[in-house]
Design an enzyme around this catalytic site. Sequence first.
Site, PDB file in Angstrom:
ATOM      1  CE  LYS A  43      93.867  21.864 -32.225  1.00  0.00           C
ATOM      2  NZ  LYS A  43      92.840  21.549 -31.231  1.00  0.00           N
ATOM      3  N   GLY A  44      97.745  17.440 -35.825  1.00  0.00           N
ATOM      4  CA  GLY A  44      98.172  16.041 -35.729  1.00  0.00           C
ATOM      5  C   GLY A  44      99.660  15.803 -35.864  1.00  0.00           C
ATOM      6  CD  GLU A  99      99.353  15.432 -43.047  1.00  0.00           C
ATOM      7  OE1 GLU A  99      99.529  15.714 -41.856  1.00  0.00           O
ATOM      8  OE2 GLU A  99      98.365  15.819 -43.704  1.00  0.00           O
ATOM      9  CG  ASP A 100      99.083  13.871 -38.992  1.00  0.00           C
ATOM     10  OD1 ASP A 100      98.863  14.113 -40.200  1.00  0.00           O
ATOM     11  OD2 ASP A 100      98.275  14.187 -38.105  1.00  0.00           O
ATOM     12  CG  ASP A 103      92.230   8.158 -45.100  1.00  0.00           C
ATOM     13  OD1 ASP A 103      92.350   7.131 -45.783  1.00  0.00           O
ATOM     14  OD2 ASP A 103      91.196   8.403 -44.447  1.00  0.00           O
ATOM     15  CG  PHE A 152      89.842   6.804 -36.644  1.00  0.00           C
ATOM     16  CD1 PHE A 152      89.636   7.703 -37.684  1.00  0.00           C
ATOM     17  CD2 PHE A 152      90.126   7.315 -35.374  1.00  0.00           C
ATOM     18  CE1 PHE A 152      89.696   9.067 -37.470  1.00  0.00           C
ATOM     19  CE2 PHE A 152      90.189   8.678 -35.152  1.00  0.00           C
ATOM     20  CZ  PHE A 152      89.975   9.553 -36.203  1.00  0.00           C
ATOM     21  CG  ASP A 159      92.032  14.501 -33.142  1.00  0.00           C
ATOM     22  OD1 ASP A 159      92.548  14.416 -34.266  1.00  0.00           O
ATOM     23  OD2 ASP A 159      90.902  14.984 -32.941  1.00  0.00           O
ATOM     24  NE  ARG A 165      94.917  17.004 -31.101  1.00  0.00           N
ATOM     25  CZ  ARG A 165      94.624  16.911 -32.397  1.00  0.00           C
ATOM     26  NH1 ARG A 165      95.420  16.242 -33.200  1.00  0.00           N
ATOM     27  NH2 ARG A 165      93.544  17.484 -32.895  1.00  0.00           N
TER      28      ARG A 165
HETATM   29  P1  5GP Z   1      93.086  12.901 -46.087  1.00  0.00           P
HETATM   30  O1  5GP Z   1      92.732  14.268 -46.592  1.00  0.00           O
HETATM   31  O2  5GP Z   1      94.361  12.342 -46.648  1.00  0.00           O
HETATM   32  O3  5GP Z   1      91.922  11.939 -46.237  1.00  0.00           O
HETATM   33  O4  5GP Z   1      93.207  13.009 -44.540  1.00  0.00           O
HETATM   34  C1  5GP Z   1      94.297  13.559 -43.970  1.00  0.00           C
HETATM   35  C2  5GP Z   1      93.995  14.065 -42.586  1.00  0.00           C
HETATM   36  O5  5GP Z   1      92.885  13.392 -42.005  1.00  0.00           O
HETATM   37  C3  5GP Z   1      95.161  13.783 -41.693  1.00  0.00           C
HETATM   38  O6  5GP Z   1      96.064  14.863 -41.693  1.00  0.00           O
HETATM   39  C4  5GP Z   1      94.493  13.589 -40.366  1.00  0.00           C
HETATM   40  O7  5GP Z   1      94.297  14.827 -39.763  1.00  0.00           O
HETATM   41  C5  5GP Z   1      93.162  12.993 -40.717  1.00  0.00           C
HETATM   42  N1  5GP Z   1      93.200  11.519 -40.654  1.00  0.00           N
HETATM   43  C6  5GP Z   1      93.266  10.628 -41.671  1.00  0.00           C
HETATM   44  N2  5GP Z   1      93.281   9.378 -41.216  1.00  0.00           N
HETATM   45  C7  5GP Z   1      93.236   9.472 -39.870  1.00  0.00           C
HETATM   46  C8  5GP Z   1      93.250   8.504 -38.809  1.00  0.00           C
HETATM   47  O8  5GP Z   1      93.304   7.276 -38.988  1.00  0.00           O
HETATM   48  N3  5GP Z   1      93.227   9.001 -37.541  1.00  0.00           N
HETATM   49  C9  5GP Z   1      93.181  10.331 -37.270  1.00  0.00           C
HETATM   50  N4  5GP Z   1      93.169  10.690 -35.998  1.00  0.00           N
HETATM   51  N5  5GP Z   1      93.170  11.266 -38.238  1.00  0.00           N
HETATM   52  C10 5GP Z   1      93.198  10.843 -39.520  1.00  0.00           C
HETATM   53 MG    MG Z   2      96.475  16.031 -40.113  1.00  0.00          MG
END
Ligand code: 5GP
Ligand code: MG
Length: 175
Positions: A43-44, A99-100, A103, A152, A159, A165
């Site tokens: 949803k992000g 993508e939002d 990480d 975070f 969220d 959000r």
């Molecule tokens: P990754 O797989 O790259 O570790 O994480 C990607 C997903 O984790 C993002 O699409 C998001 O949904 C969530 N995510 C990563 N970092 C954050 C953060 O700082 N805040 C939030 N709310 N979601 C995050």
């Molecule tokens: Mg996401």
Amino acid sequence: MNSHPGRHTLFTREQIEPAVNRLAVEITQNYRDKNPVLVGILKGGFIFIADLVRYLDFPLEVEFIRLSSYGSGWQTSGRVKVVQGLSRSIKDRHVLVIEDIIDTGITVAFLMDYLKKKRPASLKLCTLLDKPSHRRKPLKIDYHGFTVPDKFLVGYGLDYDEQYRNLPDICYLEE
Ligand code: 5GP
Ligand code: MG
């Protein structure tokens, strides 16, 4: 996490808007004649893609994919699943993933593999936020808005346990 974390602004809406506009200019240069499919990640990513497409004044399509990644807390589970897939074929189409935040990269690396198997004409990646400190999958990010610290983040679609959000600014939570 028992105590309610404090909220601090990282980027205000006034800072986000020109960043989105700049990405739109770059995307327009490369996609204006390609009728691309922009794939938003739920949803992000819902607010970012909604803002971005309103700056893109050329033919395009929007699709959404819903992935499960982070559970309800602060930690990534490392396992990714497609919860809701594409509604149309992307074969031979120019696909841009929106993508939002990236990480570890696990979520988006999984998604790029998943989409590549559908044989698009091209496949590129745009993220508003890049948090490189925990990257575990090497990724080529074609368009990115901000590099962010290892905090975070919430707001502008992101969220914490489904809350925040709707914040217009991008904030971080800290006790
Ligand atoms: P990754 O797989 O790259 O570790 O994480 C990607 C997903 O984790 C993002 O699409 C998001 O949904 C969530 N995510 C990563 N970092 C954050 C953060 O700082 N805040 C939030 N709310 N979601 C995050
Ligand atoms: Mg996401």
